[in-house]
Design a protein around this motif. Structure first.
Motif, PDB file in Angstrom:
ATOM      1  N   LEU A 189       0.830  -1.201   0.000  1.00 46.73           N
ATOM      2  CA  LEU A 189       0.000   0.000   0.000  1.00 46.73           C
ATOM      3  C   LEU A 189       0.868   1.255   0.000  1.00 46.73           C
ATOM      4  O   LEU A 189       1.957   1.268   0.582  1.00 46.73           O
ATOM      5  N   PRO A 190       0.405   2.337  -0.622  1.00 45.44           N
ATOM      6  CA  PRO A 190       1.096   3.632  -0.476  1.00 45.44           C
ATOM      7  C   PRO A 190       1.156   4.030   0.988  1.00 45.44           C
ATOM      8  O   PRO A 190       0.263   3.670   1.778  1.00 45.44           O
ATOM      9  N   ALA A 191       2.179   4.749   1.367  1.00 50.83           N
ATOM     10  CA  ALA A 191       2.408   5.100   2.774  1.00 50.83           C
ATOM     11  C   ALA A 191       1.199   5.755   3.440  1.00 50.83           C
ATOM     12  O   ALA A 191       0.828   5.369   4.565  1.00 50.83           O
ATOM     13  N   PRO A 192       0.535   6.743   2.824  1.00 47.09           N
ATOM     14  CA  PRO A 192      -0.630   7.354   3.494  1.00 47.09           C
ATOM     15  C   PRO A 192      -1.747   6.343   3.762  1.00 47.09           C
ATOM     16  O   PRO A 192      -2.361   6.354   4.829  1.00 47.09           O
ATOM     17  N   ALA A 193      -2.007   5.452   2.785  1.00 49.28           N
ATOM     18  CA  ALA A 193      -3.056   4.446   2.962  1.00 49.28           C
ATOM     19  C   ALA A 193      -2.663   3.458   4.054  1.00 49.28           C
ATOM     20  O   ALA A 193      -3.492   3.067   4.886  1.00 49.28           O
ATOM     21  N   VAL A 197      -4.782   2.747   7.537  1.00 54.02           N
ATOM     22  CA  VAL A 197      -5.228   1.407   7.940  1.00 54.02           C
ATOM     23  C   VAL A 197      -4.677   1.067   9.328  1.00 54.02           C
ATOM     24  O   VAL A 197      -5.387   0.513  10.178  1.00 54.02           O
ATOM     25  N   SER A 198      -3.424   1.407   9.573  1.00 55.43           N
ATOM     26  CA  SER A 198      -2.803   1.115  10.874  1.00 55.43           C
ATOM     27  C   SER A 198      -3.510   1.851  12.010  1.00 55.43           C
ATOM     28  O   SER A 198      -3.690   1.297  13.106  1.00 55.43           O
ATOM     29  N   MET A 199      -3.914   3.094  11.782  1.00 53.42           N
ATOM     30  CA  MET A 199      -4.606   3.868  12.811  1.00 53.42           C
ATOM     31  C   MET A 199      -5.915   3.191  13.216  1.00 53.42           C
ATOM     32  O   MET A 199      -6.243   3.104  14.403  1.00 53.42           O
ATOM     33  N   PHE A 200      -6.656   2.713  12.232  1.00 55.97           N
ATOM     34  CA  PHE A 200      -7.892   1.997  12.553  1.00 55.97           C
ATOM     35  C   PHE A 200      -7.590   0.672  13.247  1.00 55.97           C
ATOM     36  O   PHE A 200      -8.286   0.273  14.185  1.00 55.97           O
ATOM     37  N   ALA A 201      -6.539  -0.024  12.782  1.00 59.37           N
ATOM     38  CA  ALA A 201      -6.221  -1.345  13.317  1.00 59.37           C
ATOM     39  C   ALA A 201      -5.868  -1.296  14.800  1.00 59.37           C
ATOM     40  O   ALA A 201      -6.333  -2.124  15.588  1.00 59.37           O
ATOM     41  N   VAL A 202      -5.047  -0.309  15.190  1.00 60.20           N
ATOM     42  CA  VAL A 202      -4.590  -0.267  16.589  1.00 60.20           C
ATOM     43  C   VAL A 202      -5.702   0.124  17.553  1.00 60.20           C
ATOM     44  O   VAL A 202      -5.566  -0.042  18.770  1.00 60.20           O
ATOM     45  N   SER A 203      -6.817   0.640  17.033  1.00 62.49           N
ATOM     46  CA  SER A 203      -7.916   1.044  17.916  1.00 62.49           C
ATOM     47  C   SER A 203      -8.795  -0.123  18.326  1.00 62.49           C
ATOM     48  O   SER A 203      -9.666   0.028  19.193  1.00 62.49           O
ATOM     49  N   SER A 204      -8.580  -1.304  17.730  1.00 61.97           N
ATOM     50  CA  SER A 204      -9.537  -2.401  17.918  1.00 61.97           C
ATOM     51  C   SER A 204      -9.442  -3.057  19.289  1.00 61.97           C
ATOM     52  O   SER A 204     -10.473  -3.396  19.888  1.00 61.97           O
TER      53      SER A 204
END
Length: 318
Positions: A189-193, A197-204
């Motif tokens: 994935l491009p760095a911004p994408a 995705v990582s920001m959403f993932a770590v919130s779970s």
């Protein structure tokens, strides 16, 4: 033992925080449903997409893990359904709901946070594999069994196909499938994408446990506790033992032996309480009060059973 409590305590403290915050009005039940929707529709799919997409396809589609966990779960379903029908004289739908409580783990909301604290290197892969097993095999099978017991005269394969069609629209399944495609083609994935995705993932992890606590507020226990206790026992003890047997049996089936850490992750995921949507699925068959009671009892008892299991795993791996 203090090391084990250091692992399990934050899990249950977070659950308790969600319970108290909802019980004393900081958040209401509709807010818990909204938080849960965020986890199911965004956070967990992002987590699974990232965990699967960053690994080689051969590492993700681990046939030995799939055989061990699926075999153990199917064995529990068969034994539970037989005992409910033969000895407890329960109806087909009710027996299927009992079997669901004994064999479907809360892999995302409870299992994954515990894996992050214990077997972090394989946490994402184990969760992705469990999502495949539970959403493609176990849940469709159990729902088809329950539907047949409810008087639906359609062939079992049509009922299973209907369940699969519904699951194909599930964001968690979509996130896992998208991750498989990325892994298969070796895309990046491009760095911004990727950061998004990582920001959403770590919130779970924390939010999912908080939601579990909030949903426990107001659930009935009372007279149903005695009926629910066997389901809790077999979920917390019988299911992990069956998966352990599957892990040990894998070499005798001609499959590669499971990596020790991944094998322990499979047993640990089988040892967590049933899925938080258990009462929702059981509602269609008139078993919502029973299933909610079983969920409460299982979550409370799991503090002790999971702590004991982690202690045993720690001793074995020393």
């Amino acid at each position: 033992m203090l090391d084990i409590l250091a692992i399990t305590s934050p899990i249950y403290i977070t659950i308790l925080t969600g319970f108290l915050a909802t019980r004393y009005g900081w958040f209401d039940k509709p807010a818990m449903r909204n938080f849960g929707a965020f986890v199911i529709k965004l956070a967990l799919p992002a987590l699974l997409f990232r965990a699967v997409g960053q690994r080689q396809i051969g590492e993700i589609l681990n046939v030995s893990y799939l055989a061990a966990y699926a075999g153990g779960s199917l064995a529990v379903i068969g034994v539970a359904y037989f005992c409910c029908r033969r000895f407890a004289r329960l109806g087909r739908s009710t027996s299927a709901i009992y079997a669901m409580g004994m064999s479907c783990s809360n892999s995302g909301f409870i299992g994954y946070p515990i894996l992050l604290l214990t077997f972090a290197p394989v946490a994402g892969v184990a969760l992705a594999l469990n999502v495949i097993i539970e959403n493609v095999l176990v849940l469709p099978l159990l729902l088809a069994m329950a539907e047949r017991g409810g008087g639906d005269s359609g062939p079992w394969y049509k009922l299973a196909g209907k369940s699969l069609a519904q699951l194909a629209r599930n964001p968690i399944v979509i996130g896992t499938a998208a991750g498989l495609v990325v892994s298969l083609f070796g895309w990046t994935l491009p760095a911004p994408a990727d950061r998004t995705v990582s920001m959403f993932a770590v919130s779970s992890a924390a939010l999912s446990l908080f939601v579990i606590g909030g949903t426990l507020v107001g659930l009935p226990i009372g007279r149903l506790a005695k009926r629910a206790a066997p389901v809790s026992f077999f979920k917390l003890v019988g299911h992990p033992l069956a998966v352990l047997a599957g892990v040990l049996a894998v070499p005798f089936l001609g499959l590669p032996r499971l990596e020790p850490m991944l094998g322990m992750a499979a047993v640990l995921l089988a040892a967590v309480p049933m899925a938080s949507i258990y009462p929702i699925l059981a509602q269609a068959y008139g078993q919502e009060d029973f299933s909610a009671t079983a969920l409460v009892i299982t979550i409370i008892a799991s503090f002790f059973t999971l702590s004991g299991l982690l202690w045993i795993m720690h001793r074995v791996s020393m």
